[in-house]
Each structure stands twice: as C-alpha cells, then as structure tokens.
Design an enzyme around this catalytic site. Structure first.
Site, PDB file in Angstrom:
ATOM      1  N   ASN A  45      35.571  41.406  33.940  1.00 28.90           N
ATOM      2  CA  ASN A  45      36.864  41.020  33.381  1.00 28.90           C
ATOM      3  C   ASN A  45      36.679  40.314  32.036  1.00 28.90           C
ATOM      4  O   ASN A  45      35.788  39.473  31.876  1.00 28.90           O
ATOM      5  CB  ASN A  45      37.600  40.082  34.342  1.00 28.90           C
ATOM      6  CG  ASN A  45      38.050  40.802  35.597  1.00 28.90           C
ATOM      7  OD1 ASN A  45      39.063  41.474  35.619  1.00 28.90           O
ATOM      8  ND2 ASN A  45      37.257  40.665  36.658  1.00 28.90           N
ATOM      9  N   GLU A  49      32.791  45.305  41.100  1.00 32.09           N
ATOM     10  CA  GLU A  49      33.397  44.374  40.149  1.00 32.09           C
ATOM     11  C   GLU A  49      32.687  43.023  40.243  1.00 32.09           C
ATOM     12  O   GLU A  49      32.511  42.475  41.337  1.00 32.09           O
ATOM     13  CB  GLU A  49      34.886  44.189  40.439  1.00 32.09           C
ATOM     14  CG  GLU A  49      35.563  43.235  39.454  1.00 32.09           C
ATOM     15  CD  GLU A  49      37.042  43.033  39.740  1.00 32.09           C
ATOM     16  OE1 GLU A  49      37.689  42.271  38.993  1.00 32.09           O
ATOM     17  OE2 GLU A  49      37.553  43.632  40.716  1.00 32.09           O
ATOM     18  N   GLU A  79      43.530  48.288  44.262  1.00 31.26           N
ATOM     19  CA  GLU A  79      42.910  47.025  44.671  1.00 31.26           C
ATOM     20  C   GLU A  79      43.589  46.481  45.925  1.00 31.26           C
ATOM     21  O   GLU A  79      44.736  46.817  46.227  1.00 31.26           O
ATOM     22  CB  GLU A  79      43.033  45.981  43.551  1.00 31.26           C
ATOM     23  CG  GLU A  79      42.243  46.302  42.299  1.00 31.26           C
ATOM     24  CD  GLU A  79      42.336  45.174  41.279  1.00 31.26           C
ATOM     25  OE1 GLU A  79      41.309  44.535  41.023  1.00 31.26           O
ATOM     26  OE2 GLU A  79      43.433  44.942  40.746  1.00 31.26           O
ATOM     27  N   ASP A 101      43.651  46.406  34.090  1.00 28.99           N
ATOM     28  CA  ASP A 101      43.654  45.692  35.364  1.00 28.99           C
ATOM     29  C   ASP A 101      45.071  45.226  35.707  1.00 28.99           C
ATOM     30  O   ASP A 101      45.920  45.011  34.827  1.00 28.99           O
ATOM     31  CB  ASP A 101      42.712  44.486  35.258  1.00 28.99           C
ATOM     32  CG  ASP A 101      42.349  43.930  36.615  1.00 28.99           C
ATOM     33  OD1 ASP A 101      42.602  44.605  37.626  1.00 28.99           O
ATOM     34  OD2 ASP A 101      41.806  42.809  36.660  1.00 28.99           O
ATOM     35  N   GLU A 118      37.326  45.227  32.027  1.00 27.58           N
ATOM     36  CA  GLU A 118      38.682  45.179  32.559  1.00 27.58           C
ATOM     37  C   GLU A 118      39.516  44.186  31.758  1.00 27.58           C
ATOM     38  O   GLU A 118      39.099  43.043  31.538  1.00 27.58           O
ATOM     39  CB  GLU A 118      38.672  44.768  34.033  1.00 27.58           C
ATOM     40  CG  GLU A 118      37.960  45.757  34.943  1.00 27.58           C
ATOM     41  CD  GLU A 118      38.069  45.361  36.405  1.00 27.58           C
ATOM     42  OE1 GLU A 118      38.725  44.343  36.696  1.00 27.58           O
ATOM     43  OE2 GLU A 118      37.483  46.050  37.259  1.00 27.58           O
TER      44      GLU A 118
END
Length: 708
Positions: free
Chosen positions: A513, A458, A632, A575, A545
């Site tokens: 993101n 990520e 996560e 997410d 995301e």
C-alpha cells in the site's frame, strides 16, 4: 587599654568625640555600600566605583581624625601645618582606594586580607602624617609602645573588615565589616593620641575654644559633604538598579506586545493558584484559548495589522479582568486565563465574560476585525491533581474545541480526552518505533480461484508497542501521515516486502500500500527502482496499491508519479474500489492493472441483494475493461460460491488465511492447495440460482442509473 580610655575621658572634648564618631560611622556605611557596587562591576565601571569608595572612606577617616584631633585638649597653643594636613587627606583617599582595589582584584587567594592591611596602613599613615603637621607651643613626648599597638590594631581591624565583607559567613557579616572598619579607625586614633604627652612651654589659660569649634564644624561639614555625595550617588544607583530590575522582571514575566503575562508568569500563577485552592478548599479554573484564523490576518493585512489586533485584544482582556483572575499570552495566538473560584456561580459568569472578550469583533488599525476562538476549560482539582495534569487536560479540551465548529467551549472530558491523550502518546512513541525494531510485516495470501493456488500476498504493516501491545494500522497510519513519518515508514515497508518476496520459492506478486503522502513524492518511482535493484525483485512481481482518496489529493502529481511507477514494470491496483464517491471516475482517469473490491460489499453478499448486484456489476465492468478484479474480505463459503459463479478470479480474506508472518507464509506456500473445487461442488445449484438473480438485479440497477 585603661590608658586609652582615660585619654578619651579626660583629655578630649566629649561633644567633638561624638561628632567624630558620627562622621566615622556614616563614612563606614557609605564606603561599604560603594565597595559592594565596585565588587558587582568590572572594567572601567569598577574603577569608577573604587574611586568613589576611596573618596568616601578616605574623607571619613581624615575627618574623623581631624575632628578628634581638635577634641584633644591641651594647655599649649596649637596650630596645624596646612601642607602636611592636606597631604594626610590625599594619603587617606589614595590608600583606601588602593586597598579596596587590591581586595577585589583577585590576584591571589589572600587579596581581600592584603587589601584590608593596606587600608589599615593608610589609616595609620594618615594619622601620623597629620600628627607631623600638628604643632604645639611645647614639648611632645612619644610612647613607642602605643604607636606600634595603634598601627597593629589598625591593620588587623582593616583586614577583618574586608574579610567579613568579602567572605561572609552569615547575613550579619555585612554589619561586622562596617563595625570592624569603625573600630580600626577609633583604635588607631585614640591609641595614637595616648602615645603622646604634651608639656606646654607657655601655658594658655584661655584657649581659643570658639576657633576650635569653628574649625571642627568646618571640617565636619566638608567631610559630610564628601560623604553626602557618596550617599547621593549610592541612592541614585540604587534607584536606577531598582528600575532596571523592575524592567527586567517585566520583560521576564510580561509580553511586551499585549502587556499580558508570558509563559514564565503563567507557570508561577498556576502553581500559586493550585496552592491557594488547596489552602482554602476551593477550586481553580484554567482556560486555554486559541484564536481562529489569526494567521489569515497576518497573511492578508500584514504582521503590523496582526500586532495591532493582538494589542487591542490584550487591552480588552486586561480591562475585563476582575480580582482573582490572571491572563497570559503563551504563544503567537494562544492565551491562558486563571480564575480563583470562590463559589459555583463564579465559573459560568467568568466563561460568559470570556465569550465576549474573545469572540467579539476587535477594532484595530482603523478597521473592525472578526474574532473567534476555541476555548478549553479544566478545573482543579476535579480535572487534575497536579499542575501538569491540569494543563494537559485543558489542552485536550482545547483540541476538541478547535475541531468542533458548534460547541467552541469544551470542558475536560475524561473519556474523550483519554483517547486523545493515547493518540498523542502513540504519536510520540511512533517517532522511535522503527529504530527500536517495533515494526514487522505480515502477509495475507491472495487466492487464484481457477488454479486453487496462491497468486500473491499483500504486505501489511504491524506495530507491536512495548506497553500497548499490537496497535491497529487504522490508528497509527493516520498519525504517521499527519506528522510526516509515513515517508520513512513506507520506505521501510517497501524494502522489507521486496526483500521477503525475492526470497519466496514461488514467483508470486507482493502487494504494498502507498499512502497519499508518499504519492506526493516526485522521486517515489526512483526510490522504488532503487529498492527493486537492491533486493533483486523483478518489477513484475511488485504491485502498488493506491486508494481513490490518496491520488485525488493532488491529482496531476499523483497520476504523473503512478505513470512513472508503471513504466518500471510495476503494476498499479486501485484499492477499496466502491468506497469512494467517484470510483467510476477513477477508472476513467487512469488505466489500473487491477481493481480491489472493497470488503464492505463482500461482507453483505449473504444478506443484501443490492450488494450482490453491485459486486456483479463491478465484475462485469472489470471484464469489459479487461481489468481483473480481486475481492477482499472473503470470510464465508457463501461469499466464495457467489464470487466464483459471478466470474471473480482472485480473492483475499480470512476464509483461507489471516495475515501471517513471513515464515508462516512460506509454510502455506509449501502446503497442499486449499480444496476450492470441493467447496464449489457442493453448492453448484444454489450458485446458479443466486447468480442469475444477482445478474438480473445488477442490470436493473445499471438501467436505473442510466435513466437517472
């Protein structure tokens, strides 16, 4: 010189000499007042003022000469040629106007002195033309030396007068200019009169004194009337200019709609108030007011109603002010008030009055409109030792008052306002951060538990501020979203993440993101396609995301944009799943390619049966939907064991790696896989018992939810 003084003392009537001097002084004063107005104007207006200046100066010169001529006493019969006498008047007026006009023309560097010389010659020409019309019953003898001296003196003093008027060295030069003008006239006339000697042919034993007095007074009266017109003109002009200046000052310092002061007056009042507080060891109260929902009045009732509302409010404020208080309108619906505090009780009484002024309904345009406002208060010197600090602290207090719907009056708070001020400073610094190369990307690996290798990473944005150091994304991302900079920043992140991923030795995914603001871009999919082509990254290796809240802001548009992105071959991940209020509804609305379980559930796995049950339920849900789940925030072996046993395939967290720069990520990729199997082998029995219990608890929660 002695001859001139003797001529004045013995050959002139002292009363008429004094009268001539009075006319000369008065004429000089008004002439230079009018000349100043001519200098301040241009074009036809200047020509008009020069005409009036020439009229006043020429008339005063001629009247001074004529009355002084009548004061000259001789035993011969005297009479005047009317034609030459009138011509001498016109010469004085025309010559004076020409001299003053040349002085202000700016044609050459010595134009003022040249204009003064013309005026001096006009005075001399007027005198000797008038003397040509002066006839006596006798013989006149001229002394050439005195004639030349009179002309030279007139020219020199004329030049000096205009020089001092237009090139002043001190504030007293304006008086010196008038004095030189008067002296020039006097020197010319009386030196010129000294130059003549009259020998009567038939002496007149009883001269017509009454006729001379009548003629002298008539000339003086006419001259005074001409000069008086100039005086009246100057006075009217002065009054008009004073009123115009007052109007300009009011326009410059007052708001025309409310009659309250404007920003200019506010700055001056605040400066003077702080000076007063220092001088009197007192305090100064600064209040900033921002009306609530004023824009709604303009939108619903029109700007005319909005103006009427502000006018009525301004009138009420003015009536409510007491000595030592000032009110200003500094924006559309923003006001500032200043109060000089002489006692501790003054502050509360002042704020109580403000509550009534700004929070009581206002009658305007035939209706009653509600009025409410946020009020920020700062006290000098407690809340700021300078005007700028005081104003900034009052602004911070106002910002808190606008957010707090209960306590609408807020005082400066150093702790709370410091955080607000830091946020504003960061917002300002954020504008140039990308150009200054202050942004960098870190990557946190995502671990595939079945293979024990990295399956993706990520991309996480980091901002290294030159003064504040590393700034948390939780701080600066909302700021960027609020001021619109997230569009450019998000584009940069996408570009850098795809470029880095294209250079990796392993074909793993990179996750980026996307904020709610970016999702409202209709061309977002087109931009992602351009970036993929430019960087050479395969669409299947990019994962976008989004959070539940980001696409719920504008559901229809967001879902349409997500479909366009997914059609490119880019995967979409939900997410922070579970953190929203309708996470299950999100899964029903859109077929996400992956679910990322919120770290809040992962962190509670060791201590909370509910967290373990919820995580187990989410993993079961993902399996039933055919949507893989990534957990996560995995930081401990216990969390890893539980997730592995519950069927979670992919994890992300500090247990394996913190976010690292791109270079360090490459080193991790080339290193040996982490010993996932070894960790699980040592805790197999505990895992079995734990997961069995969690599964049972999850089923009970699901059944309970279904019954609810």
């Amino acid at each position: 010189m002695l001859d001139v003084i003797a001529c004045i003392a013995t050959d002139h009537n002292p009363v008429l000499v004094v009268l001539a001097a009075a006319i000369c002084v008065l004429g000089a004063w008004i002439s230079f007042r009018l000349f100043q107005r001519a200098r301040d104007t241009i074009g036809l207006t200047r020509a008009g003022w020069l005409f009036l200046t020439g009229m006043a100066a020429g008339s005063s010169i001629w009247c001074t000469h004529f009355v002084a001529m009548l004061a000259y006493q001789t035993q011969a019969a005297v009479y005047f040629d009317p034609t030459l006498t009138i011509l001498s008047l016109f010469l004085a007026i025309a010559g004076s106007a020409a001299g003053f006009g040349l002085a202000v023309s700016g044609w050459f560097r010595l134009a003022p002195e040249a204009g003064g010389a013309v005026i001096g010659l006009a005075i001399a020409g007027m005198h000797y033309l008038g003397m040509a019309g002066y006839h006596v019953d006798g013989l006149i003898h001229w002394n050439p030396g005195f004639v030349v001296a009179s002309v030279i003196g007139s020219v020199l003093f004329g030049m000096l007068a205009i020089n001092r008027s237009m090139r002043p060295a001190t504030v007293w030069c304006r008086h010196g200019a008038k004095t030189a003008f008067v002296v020039g006239i006097v020197v010319l006339h009386f030196t010129g009169m000294t130059a003549i000697e009259v020998t009567p042919l038939r002496p007149v034993l009883t001269p017509g004194t009454d006729q001379l007095w009548a003629l002298a007074l008539s000339v003086a009266g006419v001259g005074t009337m001409v000069i008086g017109m100039g005086i009246v003109t100057a006075l009217i002009d002065h009054r008009t200019r004073a009123l115009a200046d007052a109007d300009l000052l009011r326009i410059a310092e007052y708001d025309p709609l409310t009659d309250l002061g404007n920003r200019s007056l506010f700055a001056r009042e605040l400066d003077e108030g702080c000076i007063w507080a220092d001088a009197n060891d007192a305090r100064l109260c600064l209040v900033l007011v921002d009306l609530d929902d004023f824009q709604a009045i303009n939108d619903l009732r029109g700007h005319t109603a909005g103006d009427a509302f502000l006018q009525a409010l301004g009138t009420r404020i003015l009536k409510g002010l007491l000595p030592g208080e000032a009110a200003m309108r500094i924006g559309g619906d923003e006001f500032a008030l200043i109060k000089r505090l002489e006692s501790k009780a003054d502050l509360q009484l002042f704020l109580d009055r403000l509550d009534g002024l700004f929070r009581s309904p206002v009658r305007a345009s035939g209706t009653v409109l509600s009025c409410s406002a946020g009020i920020g208060v700062a006290i000098y010197p407690e809340h700021g030792l300078s005007v700028s600090d005081l104003l900034a602290n009052a602004g911070m207090a106002l910002a808190r008052a606008k957010l707090d719907r209960l306590e609408r009056t807020q005082f400066c708070d150093s702790v709370m306002d410091q955080a607000e001020r830091r946020g504003r400073e960061l917002a300002l610094s954020l504008r140039g951060a990308m150009d200054r190369n202050e942004f960098t990307l870190f990557f946190q690996p995502q671990m595939d538990l079945e293979t024990g290798v990295f399956s993706g990473a990520e991309a996480l944005l980091r901002w290294i501020h030159p003064e504040h150091g590393a700034v948390s994304p939780a701080v600066f991302i909302p700021i960027a979203e609020e001021n619109g900079q997230i569009i450019a920043i998000g584009d940069w992140v996408l570009m850098q993440a795809c470029r880095q991923a294209a250079s990796w030795s392993q074909p793993i995914k990179v996750a980026v993101n996307i904020s709610a603001v970016q999702l409202r871009q209709r061309n977002l999919a087109e931009r992602i396609s351009e970036i993929l082509k430019e960087t050479g990254l395969e669409p299947a290796r990019l994962e976008v995301e989004v959070t539940e809240s980001s696409f719920m802001a504008d559901l229809d548009l967001s879902l349409a944009v997500l479909r366009q992105i997914q059609s490119l071959g880019v995967s979409i991940a939900l997410d922070d799943f579970g953190a929203g209020y309708s996470a299950l509804a999100s899964l029903r609305l859109y077929p996400f390619d992956r679910i990322k379980l919120d770290r809040g559930f992962t962190s509670d796995l060791a201590t909370s049966d509910e967290a373990r049950a919820i995580v187990h339920s989410v993993l079961m849900l993902g399996q039933s939907l055919g949507t893989p789940v990534l957990a996560e925030g995995v930081e401990t072996d216990e969390q890893l064991v539980f997730l592995q046993g519950a069927g979670c395939r992919t994890i992300q967290g500090f247990l394996f790696s913190r976010p690292v720069p791109a270079g360090d990520l490459l080193k991790l990729m080339l290193a040996a896989p982490p010993p996932v199997a070894g960790v699980l082998e040592g805790t197999r029995q505990a895992l079995l018992a734990t997961n069995t219990s969690a599964a049972a608890h999850a089923r009970s929660l699901i059944v309970g939810a279904g019954r609810g």
